[in-house]
Design a protein around this motif. Sequence first.
Motif, PDB file in Angstrom:
ATOM      1  N   UNK A   1       0.841  -1.184   0.000  1.00 27.49           N
ATOM      2  CA  UNK A   1       0.000   0.000   0.000  1.00 27.49           C
ATOM      3  C   UNK A   1       0.875   1.232   0.000  1.00 27.49           C
ATOM      4  N   UNK A   2       0.551   2.168  -0.819  1.00 28.78           N
ATOM      5  CA  UNK A   2       1.268   3.437  -0.820  1.00 28.78           C
ATOM      6  C   UNK A   2       0.813   4.260   0.378  1.00 28.78           C
ATOM      7  N   UNK A   3       1.747   4.926   1.020  1.00 29.12           N
ATOM      8  CA  UNK A   3       1.373   5.823   2.120  1.00 29.12           C
ATOM      9  C   UNK A   3       1.091   7.224   1.589  1.00 29.12           C
ATOM     10  N   UNK A   4       1.008   7.324   0.279  1.00 29.07           N
ATOM     11  CA  UNK A   4       0.716   8.594  -0.380  1.00 29.07           C
ATOM     12  C   UNK A   4      -0.737   8.625  -0.844  1.00 29.07           C
ATOM     13  N   UNK A   5      -1.207   9.808  -1.228  1.00 31.40           N
ATOM     14  CA  UNK A   5      -2.579   9.962  -1.712  1.00 31.40           C
ATOM     15  C   UNK A   5      -2.841   9.037  -2.893  1.00 31.40           C
ATOM     16  N   UNK A   6      -1.831   8.865  -3.725  1.00 35.01           N
ATOM     17  CA  UNK A   6      -1.933   7.995  -4.890  1.00 35.01           C
ATOM     18  C   UNK A   6      -0.571   7.338  -5.100  1.00 35.01           C
ATOM     19  N   UNK A   7      -0.557   6.147  -5.654  1.00 30.98           N
ATOM     20  CA  UNK A   7       0.706   5.468  -5.928  1.00 30.98           C
ATOM     21  C   UNK A   7       1.462   6.195  -7.040  1.00 30.98           C
ATOM     22  N   UNK A   8       2.780   6.147  -6.956  1.00 35.38           N
ATOM     23  CA  UNK A   8       3.620   6.813  -7.955  1.00 35.38           C
ATOM     24  C   UNK A   8       3.344   6.342  -9.372  1.00 35.38           C
ATOM     25  N   UNK A   9       2.964   5.071  -9.524  1.00 31.31           N
ATOM     26  CA  UNK A   9       2.657   4.546 -10.854  1.00 31.31           C
ATOM     27  C   UNK A   9       1.526   5.300 -11.532  1.00 31.31           C
ATOM     28  N   UNK A  10       0.564   5.774 -10.747  1.00 32.87           N
ATOM     29  CA  UNK A  10      -0.537   6.558 -11.320  1.00 32.87           C
ATOM     30  C   UNK A  10      -0.025   7.896 -11.858  1.00 32.87           C
ATOM     31  N   UNK A  11       0.958   8.479 -11.186  1.00 37.38           N
ATOM     32  CA  UNK A  11       1.538   9.744 -11.656  1.00 37.38           C
ATOM     33  C   UNK A  11       2.309   9.489 -12.948  1.00 37.38           C
ATOM     34  N   UNK A  12       3.063   8.375 -12.996  1.00 38.98           N
ATOM     35  CA  UNK A  12       3.759   8.019 -14.238  1.00 38.98           C
ATOM     36  C   UNK A  12       2.758   7.790 -15.367  1.00 38.98           C
ATOM     37  N   UNK A  13       1.647   7.138 -15.064  1.00 43.12           N
ATOM     38  CA  UNK A  13       0.623   6.892 -16.074  1.00 43.12           C
ATOM     39  C   UNK A  13       0.074   8.218 -16.598  1.00 43.12           C
ATOM     40  N   UNK A  14      -0.197   9.139 -15.681  1.00 41.59           N
ATOM     41  CA  UNK A  14      -0.689  10.457 -16.106  1.00 41.59           C
ATOM     42  C   UNK A  14       0.375  11.176 -16.928  1.00 41.59           C
TER      43      UNK A  14
END
Length: 129
Positions: free
Chosen positions: A1-14
């Motif tokens: 589980x990411x301790x962030x609002x969203x996982x880094x992979x989602x930012x890379x996807x965006x």
Amino acid sequence: MASSTVAGGKVYQARMLGPRHPDNWIVGLDGQPTTDVSLYPEQAALVPAGGYKGFGLALLVESLSGLLSGAAVTWEIASWMAVPPEQATQHGAAFIAIDPSVFGPRDDFLARVDKLIDEIHAAPAAEWH
């Protein structure tokens, strides 16, 4: 589980696909929210889930998995999506084993676990579920 609002992979996807994302996903080096996904991860960081309370939990995880284990921390951690596969990312991990019988009788603990599970299962589902 990411301790962030969203996982880094989602930012890379965006970053690759170009859709806009909420301004609570990443912050720039100035600490201000940004929607410029091209800054991540070199010049932007993921926002912790739960704001300052989530930051406290993330700091605890960072301390256990990075500082305690001798792994990299914060900006020293290489992104597995940005480095060659043969390069170590210096990610750390922490595993904690707790013997519940130290705190009381094992059967009491197991009964409390079962009670919690029953309460969760009995809770009504959200309208949107």
